[in-house]
Design a protein around this motif. Structure first.
Motif, short mmCIF file in Angstrom:
data_model
loop_
_atom_site.label_atom_id
_atom_site.label_comp_id
_atom_site.label_asym_id
_atom_site.label_seq_id
_atom_site.Cartn_x
_atom_site.Cartn_y
_atom_site.Cartn_z
N LEU A 134 -2.43 -1.63 13.47
CA LEU A 134 -1.68 -2.40 12.48
C LEU A 134 -2.28 -2.22 11.09
O LEU A 134 -1.56 -1.96 10.12
N LEU A 135 -3.59 -2.31 10.99
CA LEU A 135 -4.25 -2.14 9.70
C LEU A 135 -4.13 -0.70 9.20
O LEU A 135 -3.96 -0.47 8.00
N LEU A 136 -4.22 0.25 10.10
CA LEU A 136 -4.05 1.65 9.72
C LEU A 136 -2.64 1.92 9.22
O LEU A 136 -2.44 2.59 8.19
N ASN A 137 -1.64 1.38 9.91
CA ASN A 137 -0.25 1.54 9.46
C ASN A 137 -0.04 0.90 8.10
O ASN A 137 0.65 1.45 7.24
N PHE A 138 -0.64 -0.28 7.89
CA PHE A 138 -0.47 -0.94 6.60
C PHE A 138 -1.18 -0.15 5.50
O PHE A 138 -0.68 -0.08 4.38
N ALA A 139 -2.32 0.44 5.83
CA ALA A 139 -3.02 1.27 4.83
C ALA A 139 -2.17 2.48 4.45
O ALA A 139 -2.09 2.85 3.28
N ILE A 140 -1.53 3.09 5.44
CA ILE A 140 -0.64 4.22 5.16
C ILE A 140 0.52 3.75 4.28
O ILE A 140 0.88 4.40 3.29
N TYR A 141 1.10 2.62 4.62
CA TYR A 141 2.22 2.07 3.86
C TYR A 141 1.78 1.78 2.42
O TYR A 141 2.47 2.13 1.47
N TRP A 142 0.65 1.14 2.27
CA TRP A 142 0.19 0.70 0.95
C TRP A 142 -0.26 1.87 0.08
O TRP A 142 0.03 1.91 -1.12
N LEU A 143 -0.96 2.83 0.67
CA LEU A 143 -1.55 3.90 -0.13
C LEU A 143 -0.61 5.09 -0.35
O LEU A 143 -0.76 5.81 -1.35
N CYS A 144 0.34 5.31 0.54
CA CYS A 144 1.21 6.49 0.42
C CYS A 144 2.55 6.19 -0.25
O CYS A 144 3.28 7.11 -0.59
N THR A 145 2.87 4.94 -0.42
CA THR A 145 4.11 4.57 -1.10
C THR A 145 3.85 4.51 -2.60
O THR A 145 2.83 3.94 -3.02
N PRO A 146 4.71 5.10 -3.41
CA PRO A 146 4.53 5.00 -4.86
C PRO A 146 4.47 3.53 -5.29
O PRO A 146 5.21 2.69 -4.79
N GLU A 147 3.55 3.25 -6.21
CA GLU A 147 3.28 1.85 -6.58
C GLU A 147 4.52 1.12 -7.11
O GLU A 147 4.72 -0.05 -6.81
N CYS A 149 7.47 1.47 -6.21
CA CYS A 149 8.46 1.27 -5.15
C CYS A 149 8.03 0.23 -4.12
O CYS A 149 8.81 -0.10 -3.22
N LEU A 150 6.81 -0.28 -4.22
CA LEU A 150 6.37 -1.29 -3.26
C LEU A 150 7.14 -2.58 -3.49
O LEU A 150 7.33 -3.01 -4.63
N PRO A 151 7.60 -3.21 -2.42
CA PRO A 151 8.30 -4.48 -2.61
C PRO A 151 7.32 -5.57 -3.04
O PRO A 151 6.12 -5.47 -2.78
N PRO A 152 7.82 -6.59 -3.72
CA PRO A 152 6.92 -7.68 -4.11
C PRO A 152 6.37 -8.37 -2.87
O PRO A 152 7.02 -8.44 -1.82
N PHE A 153 5.18 -8.89 -2.99
CA PHE A 153 4.51 -9.63 -1.92
C PHE A 153 4.29 -8.76 -0.68
O PHE A 153 4.51 -9.20 0.44
N SER A 154 3.86 -7.53 -0.87
CA SER A 154 3.61 -6.65 0.25
C SER A 154 2.48 -7.14 1.13
O SER A 154 2.49 -6.95 2.35
#
Length: 161
Positions: A134-147, A149-154
């Protein structure tokens, strides 16, 4: 510490180890769901004509929606420890009826130790695998998504908020 110390007497440890590894492998294989969902959601952020240009106003799908079935493998692994414990318990009632020997031992908890330690540790390790994935997936989501484009309150999405 030997694994055979925590198994019912007479049980071969190789099938038990295979059972535990197959559950861990199932948890890893189910990660394909997250990576597939993430890949398509990230592709939707970009313009098809100019692949390096992000569409104006594009927002990445929430993290919880991208997880999908990706953690179900770990949950199935945890639930598979229940039949393993039942098998260990019923093993004492088969063949030479080892249950009679186990009940006469000076340590009364020996039967429970041999029946439930490996399944409990297996479930705990699957829970740990779930948390790490779960933490690894969230790290991928957080670090690989352009800043932009991240939804608020990620961060709140990680905790179900």
């Amino acid at each position: 510490m030997k694994l055979s110390r925590f198994l019912p007497l007479g049980i071969d440890k190789k099938p038990v180890i295979r059972w535990l590894w197959s559950g861990a492998l199932l948890g890893l294989v189910c990660q394909i769901f997250f990576h597939n969902n993430y890949f398509y959601a990230k592709q939707a952020l970009y313009d098809w004509k100019k692949p390096q240009q992000i569409l104006p106003g594009a927002v990445m799908a929430p993290f919880a929606s991208l997880l999908g079935y990706s953690l179900y493998g770990c949950v199935i692994g945890m639930l598979s420890m229940i039949p393993l414990a039942v098998y260990f318990w019923s093993f004492h009632y088969q063949g030479s009826k080892g249950i009679y020997t186990m009940r006469r031992l000076p340590r009364r908890r020996e039967l429970f130790l041999r029946c439930f330690t490996v399944p409990a540790l297996g479930a705990l390790l699957y829970a740990l695998e779930l948390l790490v994935l779960l933490l690894l997936n969230f790290a991928i989501y957080w670090l690989c998504t352009p800043e932009q484009c991240l939804p608020p309150f990620s961060w709140a999405a990680l905790f179900g908020g």
